[in-house]
Design a protein around this motif. Sequence first.
Motif, PDB file in Angstrom:
ATOM      1  N   ALA A 445     -53.168  -0.890 -26.585  1.00  0.00           N
ATOM      2  CA  ALA A 445     -54.142  -1.572 -27.425  1.00  0.00           C
ATOM      3  C   ALA A 445     -54.485  -0.724 -28.649  1.00  0.00           C
ATOM      4  O   ALA A 445     -54.633  -1.250 -29.759  1.00  0.00           O
ATOM      5  CB  ALA A 445     -55.399  -1.888 -26.616  1.00  0.00           C
ATOM      6  N   LEU A 446     -54.621   0.601 -28.450  1.00  0.00           N
ATOM      7  CA  LEU A 446     -54.854   1.485 -29.582  1.00  0.00           C
ATOM      8  C   LEU A 446     -53.682   1.434 -30.557  1.00  0.00           C
ATOM      9  O   LEU A 446     -53.869   1.441 -31.780  1.00  0.00           O
ATOM     10  CB  LEU A 446     -55.081   2.918 -29.103  1.00  0.00           C
ATOM     11  CG  LEU A 446     -56.347   3.196 -28.282  1.00  0.00           C
ATOM     12  CD1 LEU A 446     -56.400   4.674 -27.914  1.00  0.00           C
ATOM     13  CD2 LEU A 446     -57.597   2.796 -29.049  1.00  0.00           C
ATOM     14  N   GLU A 447     -52.471   1.378 -30.020  1.00  0.00           N
ATOM     15  CA  GLU A 447     -51.289   1.321 -30.871  1.00  0.00           C
ATOM     16  C   GLU A 447     -51.276   0.026 -31.686  1.00  0.00           C
ATOM     17  O   GLU A 447     -50.945   0.031 -32.884  1.00  0.00           O
ATOM     18  CB  GLU A 447     -50.028   1.413 -30.020  1.00  0.00           C
ATOM     19  CG  GLU A 447     -48.718   1.249 -30.774  1.00  0.00           C
ATOM     20  CD  GLU A 447     -48.493   2.353 -31.794  1.00  0.00           C
ATOM     21  OE1 GLU A 447     -47.685   2.123 -32.717  1.00  0.00           O
ATOM     22  OE2 GLU A 447     -49.111   3.426 -31.677  1.00  0.00           O
ATOM     23  N   ALA A 448     -51.633  -1.100 -31.035  1.00  0.00           N
ATOM     24  CA  ALA A 448     -51.681  -2.368 -31.758  1.00  0.00           C
ATOM     25  C   ALA A 448     -52.731  -2.333 -32.864  1.00  0.00           C
ATOM     26  O   ALA A 448     -52.531  -2.876 -33.959  1.00  0.00           O
ATOM     27  CB  ALA A 448     -51.971  -3.514 -30.794  1.00  0.00           C
ATOM     28  N   LEU A 449     -53.841  -1.662 -32.613  1.00  0.00           N
ATOM     29  CA  LEU A 449     -54.889  -1.565 -33.614  1.00  0.00           C
ATOM     30  C   LEU A 449     -54.495  -0.605 -34.727  1.00  0.00           C
ATOM     31  O   LEU A 449     -54.761  -0.854 -35.909  1.00  0.00           O
ATOM     32  CB  LEU A 449     -56.185  -1.112 -32.948  1.00  0.00           C
ATOM     33  CG  LEU A 449     -57.475  -1.287 -33.735  1.00  0.00           C
ATOM     34  CD1 LEU A 449     -57.676  -2.737 -34.120  1.00  0.00           C
ATOM     35  CD2 LEU A 449     -58.667  -0.780 -32.934  1.00  0.00           C
ATOM     36  N   ALA A 450     -53.849   0.520 -34.365  1.00  0.00           N
ATOM     37  CA  ALA A 450     -53.450   1.493 -35.378  1.00  0.00           C
ATOM     38  C   ALA A 450     -52.342   0.964 -36.283  1.00  0.00           C
ATOM     39  O   ALA A 450     -52.199   1.413 -37.416  1.00  0.00           O
ATOM     40  CB  ALA A 450     -52.994   2.787 -34.704  1.00  0.00           C
ATOM     41  N   SER A 451     -51.565   0.007 -35.788  1.00  0.00           N
ATOM     42  CA  SER A 451     -50.480  -0.551 -36.590  1.00  0.00           C
ATOM     43  C   SER A 451     -50.986  -1.527 -37.637  1.00  0.00           C
ATOM     44  O   SER A 451     -50.217  -1.979 -38.491  1.00  0.00           O
ATOM     45  CB  SER A 451     -49.465  -1.258 -35.682  1.00  0.00           C
ATOM     46  OG  SER A 451     -48.933  -0.340 -34.743  1.00  0.00           O
ATOM     47  N   ASP A 452     -52.260  -1.873 -37.582  1.00  0.00           N
ATOM     48  CA  ASP A 452     -52.851  -2.807 -38.533  1.00  0.00           C
ATOM     49  C   ASP A 452     -54.024  -2.109 -39.209  1.00  0.00           C
ATOM     50  O   ASP A 452     -55.144  -2.115 -38.690  1.00  0.00           O
ATOM     51  CB  ASP A 452     -53.308  -4.077 -37.817  1.00  0.00           C
ATOM     52  CG  ASP A 452     -53.761  -5.160 -38.788  1.00  0.00           C
ATOM     53  OD1 ASP A 452     -53.794  -4.896 -40.007  1.00  0.00           O
ATOM     54  OD2 ASP A 452     -54.076  -6.270 -38.315  1.00  0.00           O
ATOM     55  N   PRO A 453     -53.811  -1.460 -40.363  1.00  0.00           N
ATOM     56  CA  PRO A 453     -54.902  -0.701 -40.997  1.00  0.00           C
ATOM     57  C   PRO A 453     -56.130  -1.555 -41.301  1.00  0.00           C
ATOM     58  O   PRO A 453     -57.257  -1.084 -41.165  1.00  0.00           O
ATOM     59  CB  PRO A 453     -54.249  -0.163 -42.284  1.00  0.00           C
ATOM     60  CG  PRO A 453     -52.776  -0.181 -42.005  1.00  0.00           C
ATOM     61  CD  PRO A 453     -52.539  -1.335 -41.111  1.00  0.00           C
TER      62      PRO A 453
END
Length: 1138
Positions: A445-453
């Motif tokens: 979930a963190l990765e999905a959020l970090a991939s979208d600035p």
Amino acid sequence: MSVREQSGRRGATGRRPCDGGGEIASDGSRTPPLGLSSDASAGTGRNVEHGATPVRERSGRRDGGRARLLAVRSVAPARACGSVARGAMPLRGKGVRRDEKRRRPGGGCEPEGGFGGGGGGVRPVFVAVAFLLLLVGAASVASAAGGAGHHRSRGPLVPGGLHRVTIGVVVPHSNFKMRAYRASIVNTLLEFQRARRAYNFTTKYDVNYNLTTITQQPSPTSILDNLCTNFIGHNVAAILFLTNYENYGRSTASAQYFLQLAGYLGIPVIAWNADNSGLERRASQWNLHLQLAPSLEHQTAAMLSILERYKWHQFSVVTSQIAGHDDFIQAVRERALQMQSRFKLLILDTVIVADPSDLAPLAASEARVLLLYSTREEAIRILAEAERLKLTGDNYLWIATQSVLGNRQEAPAQLPVGMLGVHFATRDDDVVAEVARGMRVFIHALEALASDPAAMQQLPLSPRLSCDGRGEARWRHGEAFYRILRNVAVEVSGKPTLEFNPDGRLRNAELDIMNLRPQPAPDTPAAWEKIGVWKSWQKEGLDIKDIVWPGNSHTPPQGVPEKFHLKITFLEEPPYINLSPPDPVTGKCTHNKGVFCRHAKESDISGLDNEQAHRNGTMYQCCSGFCIDLLEKFAEDLGFSYELFRVEDGKWGAQTNGRWNGLVAALINHHADMVITSLKINYERSQAIDFSLPFLDTGIAIVVAKRTGIISPTAFLEPFDTAMWMLVALVAVHVAALTIFFFEWLSPSGYDGKMTTPGDHRFSLCRTLWLVWAVLFQAAVNVDYPRGYTARCVANIWAMFALIFLAIYTANLAAFMITREEFHDLTGINDTKLSNPHTLKPPFRFGTIPHGNTDAVLRRNFPAMHAYMRPFNRSNVIEGVGAVKDGELDAFIYDATVLDYLVGQDSECVLLTVGSWFAMTGYGIGFPRHSKYRDLINRQLMEYRENGDLERLQRFWFTGACKRSKEKQSRSDPLALEQFLSAFLLLGSGILLAAVLLLLERAYVQYARPLAPRAAPGVADCCSLVSRVSARSLTYTLLALLSFCSSSSSPPDPSSRSRSPPPFSPPLLLLLVPHFPLLFLLLFFLPFFSSVSLSTFSFSSSPSSFFSCPLPPFAVYIDHKPQFPSPFWFFFALSFHA
């Protein structure tokens, strides 16, 4: 990315003796246990406080030529037994003081109730040493922070521009698994750190975790206090909540309370609860948790897949009042409905056991497969009662859920051998593995959020909640982060992707199939053994083998009751049951003749050989028909045998002197277990016996015979209805005659309003009637005609009306001049021919079959009719229908479906059902009162109705070549006024037009005719060829108009050459009135001769002039203009100026 474990207060130090004294590293050396430490220096990694283990990894990336070391620092509270780190509050059981020290007899810590570890006592010297270590650790923290320039702040950013994010972790309380839980978290994070080049979150987030424990039965106060202390105080963005307690009681309630509180605060929860089936499943705005454990839906799907594997179509559901029992029943129903397309499942009973006596209905049920959902203790009581009711025999199979099995291998003695169950592992080691799975979901979930600035900027993972009212009461971004967590997809090696359903449940799950087997050692209780596995993501997900079935059998039970035998009675009536003799050679019933049925009394065949009796047509016959096919299907699907015999007294069943006879009496006296035939359901019978659901609808109908007759004597009058004939003969004819005569009397050319008849005029009112009738029927007779223009106009309109009338009459007459089939067209049972039969000569004759439903209905509702028809009754329907065909009866009253069948099968096609059905009811299968077989038959009837079997049988048996029900021979209907209205409108419009012409004619005679002087005799004679009446006016009119068109101011006077013609005035228009028809014809035909010049005609005074008559004045007047361009322009100008 740096990873820290946070305590209630940073910098608190200590070491817990009950941590086990460290773990064994992979190289064989012992490492100290993970305890509380400060931030070690990133430069050297040597300043590590006692109780903490530094974990370093050379990243391979360099900043300014220096390698960056990853330090995983544990900052969790390492409490001694009985000690409390500052900033955190221990939760104890009731009546235990905070500073009380509790020790186990063998050393170590004894856990307390609530969150966190338990308390315990230590020596004062150890307290002093711990305090000293605390000071040393604080100094080393300050030194490391100063040397590395890395400062911990409580804000969302840490040095290096990383966003701090914290996850709270709640695990079951264990004295020996805390190090394993921490190691699972750290190893998962290190796994992602090693592959940091593939992940964006490592450069965006500083991941921290806060680990705490939960006991089996925490109090609500402790749950709330620890949420505020350990989670809200550390701004956790999500909570990983894992419990493996399976008491399905208070522990379920505590987990529910924790999840609800987290939902109210807006903090997403990634849960793994062994007893999740008892959790509340109602979706709401506060439901922000994901469930990693297999759900109740997975368990029901696995259980029903076992039924599908062994072709068990029917079962019952047994539950206690355990939390979630309603959800279990609903999940079973929904799953069974999903499987209907490939496998039919039927839930026979649903029993919720509050008391063991509630199982009693199952003893009379047909269910042999039972699904059990309860706690372990409740299952012991339920199965003990089931054994007393003989529901645990060799033919009964119980399938239990995880709540019954638990994590114990041994089973109580009350559980029968051969049970099956679904299970998933809930041991402490399995919880450790689930911690890693939950951390992977969070990191993805963190990765999905970090991939979208953009989303990262809008969704800060720092709730900043407060329990004392100084912060927000609910995290407003919690739902958005929950949706991100719910939409993650984690790849798992060798297994399907870890995903969640929209309601937060795990999409794919794997369950073990367990079998309760006896143990080889004597006096050893049976134990659960794994015999297969069920995987939800596979189409054929069930894989089981080597099962010990109930009764230590190695063959599966049938899943249905054992075969039973029924005695079934009937009474023949086509097409439901037809009788035919067996084959004389073989003595058997051929395939199309049905099955053997006993026709003789049971006493008559006692002592006879069966084969000899079957060859005797008076004892046994072959039964076939709709009901026999239905009975065969029942026997095949329900697995029973039967004996079929005819009722001895041959009656349908009615009350005589308070006693039942026929089929009903056979059931009441238990001579038969079932009646199958065309037995009608009515109120009286339903009070004495039980009926199944109706398998066919019916009512009371009437059959009559058709007779070929002659052409109707009044057929010539039938093209029009009575009102139409009256309107034509009495109204139209006389109105037309009176109108013609009236206009003739008013016309100046006729009687001119005089009361005396001109000497040479023979027209009168009677002659007018003769003219109208002659025109109407186009009779070739001598008639007198009127002289007036208007009267003649009305006569022509009447001729057009007569033409339309005769055309319509002739066209429709052929449809009625045919030979007609006559029959008694009764409207129904209430027809006057039936209620008052003596009004006809001879009286109307009709009857029915006595001692049946039709007879009972007529006796109850129409007593007078019933008494009259008694001498005409017949013993069976074949005799009654035959009497109607032979003319002995005029009508026969009986069941509608039977009569429809006989009408369709009539070879002569002379029978016809008439009228509407009366007393609608249905045919049912009869049973003795409270028969246990009725529910079985009802369920099968419902299934046959749904899958179309009943409709197919009905089409097969009720189709005939002469199928005519409730219809008459089609013929044309007489025409009414609405269909003939246009002709009357024509006649009325013509009369109105004639009235207008009459007014114009009167005006012409009075005002225009005196203006026209007498013409020369030659002219009058010439124009008289056109009109003898208006010869003079016609001549003058033509001359006036032609002179006007030649640009002269006035027309010439025929009597003088030199006199100027009178001026052209409006009264001159009246001269045109008598000549309108002629002028219209000229306007229509002369344009066809537009190319012909009038110069070809001579306008001299010679007799060969244009009008073939001398016109000297006209020739003089137009001599200066010898040519006209075209006759068309002349008549155009004439019509324009007119």
